[in-house]
Motif scaffolding. Structure first.
Motif: not given
Length: 124
Positions: A53-55, A58, A109
């Protein structure tokens, strides 16, 4: 009643904002963070692995932070060559005379690239 309570609990979980991954090296017990190695040409390869869920912002912030730690005198060049979300696909179940539906789930990610430090200036 139990179904109503479990449904409410799932709804609350879905609304919760996930905590960002702690900044630190990846290890045996630590799944997310950074890993780096020195390259023969004097640069470093830096890999950042974060929760799904990390953008991107980030991941890039973690990557830049590690680059700064590796190059305390400053970074001369950054080359990000890989940015991807890892996924696992579960196969569709067999359905006689019909179509089954498989599931895709993001697992992590990753952002990877090269960092080159500024040359040290001679004192004096």
């Amino acid at each position: 009643m139990a179904l109503l309570v479990s449904g409410m609990a799932l709804t609350l979980q879905a609304c919760a904002t996930p905590e960002p991954a702690a900044y630190g090296p990846i290890g045996e017990a630590v799944r997310y963070g950074y890993k780096d190695r020195a390259n023969p040409d004097g640069g470093h390869t830096v890999l950042v692995v974060l929760p799904p869920q990390s953008p991107l912002a980030e991941a890039r912030a973690y990557w830049d932070r590690r680059a700064g730690e590796l190059c305390p005198g400053g970074v001369s060049k950054r080359i990000v060559f890989r940015s991807e979300r890892n996924e696992v696909m579960s196969p569709a179940p067999y359905v006689q005379y019909g179509a089954g539906i498989g599931t895709r789930m993001t697992t992590a990610y990753e952002l990877e690239g090269y960092v080159y430090c500024k040359a040290a200036t001679p004192a004096g």
